[in-house]
Write a protein that holds these residues in place. Structure first.
Motif, PDB file in Angstrom:
ATOM      1  N   GLY A  28       0.801  -1.127   0.060  1.00 54.71           N
ATOM      2  CA  GLY A  28      -0.054  -0.019   0.000  1.00 54.71           C
ATOM      3  C   GLY A  28       1.018   1.137  -0.299  1.00 54.71           C
ATOM      4  O   GLY A  28       1.967   1.157  -0.089  1.00 54.71           O
ATOM      5  N   PRO A  29       0.409   2.430   0.191  1.00 52.24           N
ATOM      6  CA  PRO A  29       0.818   3.772   0.182  1.00 52.24           C
ATOM      7  C   PRO A  29       2.173   3.719   0.937  1.00 52.24           C
ATOM      8  O   PRO A  29       2.217   3.598   2.109  1.00 52.24           O
ATOM      9  N   GLY A  30       3.099   4.454   0.331  1.00 47.45           N
ATOM     10  CA  GLY A  30       4.336   4.515   1.096  1.00 47.45           C
ATOM     11  C   GLY A  30       5.273   3.321   1.175  1.00 47.45           C
ATOM     12  O   GLY A  30       6.335   3.226   2.211  1.00 47.45           O
ATOM     13  N   VAL A  31       4.823   2.132   0.892  1.00 47.88           N
ATOM     14  CA  VAL A  31       5.472   0.984   1.238  1.00 47.88           C
ATOM     15  C   VAL A  31       5.960   0.430   0.111  1.00 47.88           C
ATOM     16  O   VAL A  31       5.161   0.144  -1.091  1.00 47.88           O
ATOM     17  N   GLU A  32       6.900  -0.474   0.133  1.00 48.94           N
ATOM     18  CA  GLU A  32       7.470  -1.338  -1.220  1.00 48.94           C
ATOM     19  C   GLU A  32       6.651  -2.014  -1.657  1.00 48.94           C
ATOM     20  O   GLU A  32       5.850  -2.834  -0.861  1.00 48.94           O
ATOM     21  N   PRO A  33       6.068  -2.238  -2.926  1.00 55.78           N
ATOM     22  CA  PRO A  33       5.174  -3.000  -3.290  1.00 55.78           C
ATOM     23  C   PRO A  33       5.248  -4.509  -3.302  1.00 55.78           C
ATOM     24  O   PRO A  33       6.454  -4.781  -3.608  1.00 55.78           O
ATOM     25  N   SER A  34       4.430  -5.123  -3.135  1.00 51.60           N
ATOM     26  CA  SER A  34       4.509  -6.784  -3.217  1.00 51.60           C
ATOM     27  C   SER A  34       4.449  -7.132  -4.592  1.00 51.60           C
ATOM     28  O   SER A  34       3.860  -6.481  -5.284  1.00 51.60           O
ATOM     29  N   PRO A  35       4.576  -8.525  -4.547  1.00 50.08           N
ATOM     30  CA  PRO A  35       4.736  -9.099  -5.990  1.00 50.08           C
ATOM     31  C   PRO A  35       3.383  -8.746  -6.668  1.00 50.08           C
ATOM     32  O   PRO A  35       2.870  -8.796  -7.767  1.00 50.08           O
ATOM     33  N   HIS A  36       2.216  -8.932  -5.856  1.00 47.28           N
ATOM     34  CA  HIS A  36       0.899  -8.836  -6.378  1.00 47.28           C
ATOM     35  C   HIS A  36       0.515  -7.447  -6.729  1.00 47.28           C
ATOM     36  O   HIS A  36       0.062  -7.130  -7.935  1.00 47.28           O
ATOM     37  N   GLU A  37       1.139  -6.443  -6.124  1.00 49.24           N
ATOM     38  CA  GLU A  37       0.996  -4.909  -6.558  1.00 49.24           C
ATOM     39  C   GLU A  37       1.836  -4.842  -7.742  1.00 49.24           C
ATOM     40  O   GLU A  37       1.539  -4.393  -8.900  1.00 49.24           O
ATOM     41  N   GLU A  38       2.956  -5.401  -8.073  1.00 46.84           N
ATOM     42  CA  GLU A  38       4.116  -5.329  -8.931  1.00 46.84           C
ATOM     43  C   GLU A  38       3.252  -5.805 -10.463  1.00 46.84           C
ATOM     44  O   GLU A  38       3.224  -5.220 -11.399  1.00 46.84           O
ATOM     45  N   LEU A  39       2.498  -6.987 -10.303  1.00 47.13           N
ATOM     46  CA  LEU A  39       1.931  -7.558 -11.439  1.00 47.13           C
ATOM     47  C   LEU A  39       0.699  -6.501 -11.757  1.00 47.13           C
ATOM     48  O   LEU A  39       0.760  -6.463 -12.792  1.00 47.13           O
ATOM     49  N   ALA A  40      -0.122  -6.234 -10.857  1.00 46.12           N
ATOM     50  CA  ALA A  40      -1.435  -5.185 -11.304  1.00 46.12           C
ATOM     51  C   ALA A  40      -0.679  -3.977 -11.747  1.00 46.12           C
ATOM     52  O   ALA A  40      -1.446  -3.522 -12.715  1.00 46.12           O
ATOM     53  N   LEU A  41       0.495  -3.442 -11.279  1.00 50.66           N
ATOM     54  CA  LEU A  41       0.679  -1.997 -11.896  1.00 50.66           C
ATOM     55  C   LEU A  41       1.494  -2.356 -13.198  1.00 50.66           C
ATOM     56  O   LEU A  41       1.345  -1.667 -14.371  1.00 50.66           O
ATOM     57  N   ALA A  42       1.975  -3.653 -13.617  1.00 51.69           N
ATOM     58  CA  ALA A  42       2.750  -3.928 -14.981  1.00 51.69           C
ATOM     59  C   ALA A  42       1.546  -4.025 -15.577  1.00 51.69           C
ATOM     60  O   ALA A  42       1.507  -3.708 -16.857  1.00 51.69           O
ATOM     61  N   ALA A  43       0.473  -4.840 -15.296  1.00 49.38           N
ATOM     62  CA  ALA A  43      -0.619  -4.925 -16.318  1.00 49.38           C
ATOM     63  C   ALA A  43      -1.339  -3.449 -16.656  1.00 49.38           C
ATOM     64  O   ALA A  43      -1.543  -3.299 -17.879  1.00 49.38           O
ATOM     65  N   ALA A  44      -1.246  -2.777 -15.674  1.00 48.79           N
ATOM     66  CA  ALA A  44      -1.911  -1.436 -15.803  1.00 48.79           C
ATOM     67  C   ALA A  44      -0.983  -0.353 -16.628  1.00 48.79           C
ATOM     68  O   ALA A  44      -1.594   0.597 -17.319  1.00 48.79           O
ATOM     69  N   ARG A  45       0.258  -0.889 -17.026  1.00 50.41           N
ATOM     70  CA  ARG A  45       1.101   0.074 -17.647  1.00 50.41           C
ATOM     71  C   ARG A  45       0.979  -0.724 -19.262  1.00 50.41           C
ATOM     72  O   ARG A  45       1.876  -0.322 -20.202  1.00 50.41           O
ATOM     73  N   GLY A  46       0.387  -1.731 -19.434  1.00 47.99           N
ATOM     74  CA  GLY A  46       0.412  -2.394 -20.546  1.00 47.99           C
ATOM     75  C   GLY A  46       1.705  -3.314 -20.689  1.00 47.99           C
ATOM     76  O   GLY A  46       1.948  -3.984 -21.858  1.00 47.99           O
ATOM     77  N   GLU A  47       2.273  -3.696 -19.527  1.00 48.62           N
ATOM     78  CA  GLU A  47       3.687  -4.413 -19.810  1.00 48.62           C
ATOM     79  C   GLU A  47       3.325  -5.939 -19.536  1.00 48.62           C
ATOM     80  O   GLU A  47       4.139  -6.837 -19.932  1.00 48.62           O
ATOM     81  N   ARG A  48       2.429  -6.260 -19.206  1.00 47.17           N
ATOM     82  CA  ARG A  48       1.857  -7.547 -18.758  1.00 47.17           C
ATOM     83  C   ARG A  48       0.363  -7.933 -19.351  1.00 47.17           C
ATOM     84  O   ARG A  48      -0.506  -7.091 -18.942  1.00 47.17           O
ATOM     85  N   GLU A  49      -0.178  -8.911 -19.864  1.00 47.89           N
ATOM     86  CA  GLU A  49      -1.568  -9.457 -20.262  1.00 47.89           C
ATOM     87  C   GLU A  49      -1.834 -10.151 -19.431  1.00 47.89           C
ATOM     88  O   GLU A  49      -1.408 -11.471 -19.108  1.00 47.89           O
ATOM     89  N   VAL A  50      -2.899  -9.744 -18.386  1.00 48.95           N
ATOM     90  CA  VAL A  50      -3.122 -10.617 -17.200  1.00 48.95           C
ATOM     91  C   VAL A  50      -4.753 -10.592 -17.345  1.00 48.95           C
ATOM     92  O   VAL A  50      -5.282  -9.242 -17.127  1.00 48.95           O
ATOM     93  N   ALA A  51      -5.652 -11.648 -17.175  1.00 50.50           N
ATOM     94  CA  ALA A  51      -7.020 -11.603 -16.810  1.00 50.50           C
ATOM     95  C   ALA A  51      -7.163 -11.979 -15.343  1.00 50.50           C
ATOM     96  O   ALA A  51      -6.697 -13.000 -14.958  1.00 50.50           O
ATOM     97  N   PHE A  52      -7.196 -11.009 -14.514  1.00 43.96           N
ATOM     98  CA  PHE A  52      -7.412 -11.026 -13.161  1.00 43.96           C
ATOM     99  C   PHE A  52      -9.065 -11.819 -12.846  1.00 43.96           C
ATOM    100  O   PHE A  52      -9.925 -11.528 -13.241  1.00 43.96           O
TER     101      PHE A  52
END
Ligand SMILES: NC(=O)c1ccc[n+]([C@@H]2O[C@H](COP(=O)([O-])OP(=O)(O)OC[C@H]3O[C@@H](n4cnc5c(N)ncnc54)[C@H](OP(=O)(O)O)[C@@H]3O)[C@@H](O)[C@H]2O)c1
Length: 283
Positions: A157-181
């Motif tokens: 969450g805010p101000g904390v290092e992102p976890s792998p779950h957060e990294e995945l969602a952020l990468a998908a939102a940048r268009g770097e990963r194609e994921v169906a959540f």
């Protein structure tokens, strides 16, 4: 100072637990596998090596052990998650140390259609879930006083290092990963600091043993979790709308944890993910 030994001290949860333990006045020692953590005295240890585990725990003589080390995938997962956990439990018992073993909601299939309670029998559907389910009786056999802290998806969450779950969602939102959540897999994401505080609190108690559900207060689908993560960053670069879809066969389904017992026992509030991940406006 009372000594706390944290296995997996270089991992995402282990780092937070070590930090919380030190902040709460414990003398923290860690163990790591391939990469040493910074900021904590740590010993290289492969939990599959029963002799090495026993020798280290005996030499350090901690009052409590929090066992976070695990492996999610690969051939070593069973030896690490089941045998390794049993080695840590036996060593903690021999040293007279309290043990908090970190378990997972992945031990459940999630077919009950309601939040899962401590009494619900494990019925894992993934190989990883099966290793975590098999670890629990192995840990209790070696250390009958152990707490089995079953938790859910961990995030910062805010101000904390992102976890792998957060990294995945952020990468998908940048268009770097194609994921169906997944829209039909429901879990109880927990903020890493809340969870670390809960585990350290449990390490300092003497009464409770056995399974304890320690998840966040809001049950959400994988898709809602991913959307909350992206909305909370409010970042201009995260522009791609996240896509949802059904989970394939062999995935857990409705696995929210009923953490009311833990919440009555603990001082820390296990906040819901909708409270922690408040949307931010972009810019
Ligand atoms: N992450 C989640 O969303 C989630 C959800 C539910 C439950 N959990 C539970 O939470 C705990 C911690 O998860 P995490 O996300 O913090 O994991 P993590 O970041 O992957 O950390 C796990 C640590 O275990 C270490 N490890 C692996 N094999 C080992 C071995 N043979 N001997 C000793 N250490 C070994 C790893 O070290 P190396 O990388 O150096 O090998 C790593 O630092 C686990 O018990 C997991 O089941 C996690």
């Amino acid at each position: 100072m009372v000594k706390l030994l944290v296995t997996g001290a270089a991992g995402y949860l282990g780092r937070a637990v070590a930090e919380r333990g030190a902040a709460d006045g414990w003398e923290v020692v860690g163990t790591h596998h391939r990469h040493a953590p910074s900021g904590v005295r740590s010993f290289a240890l492969d939990v599959r090596d029963a002799g090495a585990v026993a020798a280290l725990v005996l030499a350090e003589a901690p009052a409590a052990v929090i066992h976070t080390a695990y492996r999610q995938h690969g051939e070593a997962a069973r030896a690490v998650n089941v045998d390794g956990a049993a080695h840590v439990a036996a060593a903690a018992h021999a040293a007279g140390a309290r043990l908090v073993h970190v378990s997972s909601d992945a031990i459940f299939a999630g077919v009950a259609g309601r939040p899962l309670r401590e009494e619900d029998p494990p019925d894992p559907v993934t190989p990883y879930g099966a290793t975590k389910a098999d670890a629990e009786p192995a840990v209790l056999a070696a250390h009958p006083g152990a707490v089995l802290a079953r938790t859910s998806l961990i995030y910062g969450g805010p101000g904390v290092e992102p976890s792998p779950h957060e990294e995945l969602a952020l990468a998908a939102a940048r268009g770097e990963r194609e994921v169906a959540f997944f829209t039909d897999e429901v879990r109880s994401p927990v903020q890493v600091g809340d969870l670390a505080t809960a585990l350290v609190e449990l390490a300092g108690m003497t009464t409770d043993a056995g399974p304890l559900h320690v998840g966040g207060a809001d049950p959400v689908s994988r898709l809602e979790f991913a959307r909350l993560i992206v909305a909370a960053r409010g970042d201009d670069q995260h522009r791609i709308a996240l896509v949802g879809g059904p989970a394939p066969p062999g995935r857990p389904r409705h696995c929210p944890l009923d953490s009311s017992r833990a919440q009555r026992l603990l001082h820390v509030r296990l906040r819901g993910v909708r409270e922690v991940l408040q949307p931010r406006s972009p810019g």
